[in-house]
Design an enzyme around this catalytic site. Structure first.
Site, short mmCIF file in Angstrom:
data_model
loop_
_atom_site.label_atom_id
_atom_site.label_comp_id
_atom_site.label_asym_id
_atom_site.label_seq_id
_atom_site.Cartn_x
_atom_site.Cartn_y
_atom_site.Cartn_z
CG HIS A 30 -2.07 -1.02 1.03
ND1 HIS A 30 -3.21 -0.79 0.29
CD2 HIS A 30 -2.18 -2.30 1.47
CE1 HIS A 30 -3.98 -1.86 0.32
NE2 HIS A 30 -3.38 -2.79 1.02
CB THR A 31 4.30 2.04 -0.39
OG1 THR A 31 4.73 0.83 -1.00
CG2 THR A 31 4.37 1.90 1.12
N GLY A 117 -7.46 -15.01 -7.18
CA GLY A 117 -7.81 -14.41 -5.91
C GLY A 117 -6.77 -14.53 -4.82
CB SER A 121 0.09 -9.80 -9.77
OG SER A 121 -0.18 -8.55 -10.36
CB SER A 122 -4.02 -13.94 -11.75
OG SER A 122 -5.12 -13.38 -11.06
CB SER A 123 -5.54 -8.80 -12.83
OG SER A 123 -4.80 -8.10 -11.85
CD GLU A 155 -5.49 -4.62 -13.44
OE1 GLU A 155 -6.46 -4.50 -12.67
OE2 GLU A 155 -4.75 -5.62 -13.46
CG ASP A 167 0.20 -5.76 -8.87
OD1 ASP A 167 1.05 -5.73 -7.96
OD2 ASP A 167 -1.02 -5.92 -8.68
CE1 TYR A 217 -4.66 -0.76 -4.17
CE2 TYR A 217 -6.22 0.72 -5.21
CZ TYR A 217 -4.95 0.21 -5.11
OH TYR A 217 -3.96 0.67 -5.93
#
Length: 390
Positions: A30-31, A117, A121-123, A155, A167, A217
């Protein structure tokens, strides 16, 4: 009959095969969306895509992991919820076309071995595999950095996920045996050897789906933006929260009236400092100090940023009880997904047994253990290569 022929039958132009890895973030959570530092590495699991031009100019998307098959023309690329997983590659096609890349219709067949899930980072893997493959097919001349930025826009703008660039960068620029110290605001980066000696990275999937991750998020991002507006009034020379030092934060933290927002910023500033110290510890070969920072990171994410959860906490607490585990923390957005652990190779079996037993007792869930290696970023591969599933 090979895997490809099961979808399209024999004949036609030959397919080209491309691979994009998943990623694990070793520390620095979260940086990224505040412009700060992260420390990811690409994995040797990921997404393969086989691609060739179609005979009729249409786009067809197939996956070995989903029964749904989607077909469309270049005029039918709008996001549609009912298209499910294929919205990721569709978004890539849309953005490439919007940038003037002349694409033929294509047949694309996907195979992946990243758990859905899990927060690995599958996306980003599927979007960057698609972008790199189609760019190569069209001979677009786009650089990896161009494609990384495009994958992030897919994204943000097409899928509506307000993610940072970590990612996509890790998936695109990964290097075997190396982690990347990345400053997200400027994309300055350097590789840091992961010389782990007798230790191994063990990723554990909590098997708790990340139901709250997206909403929380966006909430955390808004909290950081609100807090930084106050900070910037006192530190006008700082353009982003990621550049605020610990000493500067200590001088302005009292100006944040909300204890919650103050906690959020406290995490981000100190996590950025931990990331940089962690990279230096690895350069010095000091694995125990690196492991200590991993533990500190998790406690900060748990107490100050509040994005952990009982499942991730149970995994980290169970890992900490096993001799030979010198570092453990959640990785990814939180509220489920995975932890990353640094474990002595001689203790791996005992570690797995005890963590599984403890976690199942605490949550009723059975964890999955991944012993991934650190691999290279997105690339084209030979269909005859041993690792190619096609």
């Amino acid at each position: 009959m090979g895997m490809i022929e099961q979808f399209v039958g024999p004949g036609g132009e030959p397919f080209r095969i491309f691979f994009a890895p998943g990623r694990v973030n070793l520390i620095g959570e979260h940086t990224d969306y505040t412009g700060g530092y992260v420390f990811p590495a690409a994995l040797d699991c990921g997404t393969w895509v086989a691609v060739r031009p179609s005979a009729d100019g249409r786009f067809r998307f197939f996956s070995t992991g989903f029964a749904q098959q989607v077909e469309c023309t270049a005029d039918e690329l709008a996001y549609r919820p009912e298209d499910g997983w294929s919205n990721y590659p569709k978004g890539v096609v849309w953005h490439l076309c919007a940038q003037g890349v002349e694409l033929p219709g294509c047949e694309l067949i996907y195979h992946g071995n990243i758990p859905n899930g899990a927060g690995l980072s599958s996306s980003a893997s599927i979007t960057l595999a698609t972008a790199y493959a189609l760019s190569a097919l069209a001979d677009s001349g786009m650089s990896k950095i161009d494609l990384i930025k495009l994958a992030q826009r897919v994204e943000n703008e097409y899928l509506g996920v307000n993610c940072g660039i970590m990612d996509q960068f890790a998936v695109g620029m990964g290097k075997a045996g190396q982690a990347m110290l990345l400053r997200c605001q400027t994309l300055e980066y350097r590789y840091v050897p992961l010389a782990l000696g007798d230790y191994r990275l063990v990723i554990i999937n909590s098997n708790k789906r990340r139901e709250l991750a997206e909403s929380k998020y966006n909430e955390r991002r808004a909290e950081c933006e609100e807090g930084f507006r106050i900070v910037q009034a006192h530190l006008p020379h700082r353009a982003d929260l990621g550049s605020v030092t610990v000493d500067e934060w200590e001088s302005v933290r009292q100006h944040i009236p909300s204890a919650v927002i103050r906690n959020r910023l406290e995490h981000v500033v100190r996590e950025n400092d931990r990331v940089q110290r962690s990279a230096e510890a690895l350069v010095q070969g000091d694995l125990h100090t690196f492991g200590h920072y991993m533990k500190e990171s998790h406690q900060s994410l748990r107490q100050l940023y509040e994005v952990s959860g009982k499942e991730l906490d149970a995994l980290v607490e169970a890992a900490a009880q096993v001799e030979g585990c010198i570092g453990a923390r959640m990785t990814g957005a939180g509220f489920g997904g995975c932890t990353v652990n640094l474990v002595h190779h001689a203790q791996i079996d005992e570690f797995r047994r005890r963590v599984e037993e403890s976690y199942r007792g605490a949550t009723g869930l059975t964890p999955e253990f991944y012993f991934c290696e650190i691999g290279d970023g997105v690339r084209e591969i030979d269909r005859e290569a041993e690792s190619c599933p096609f």
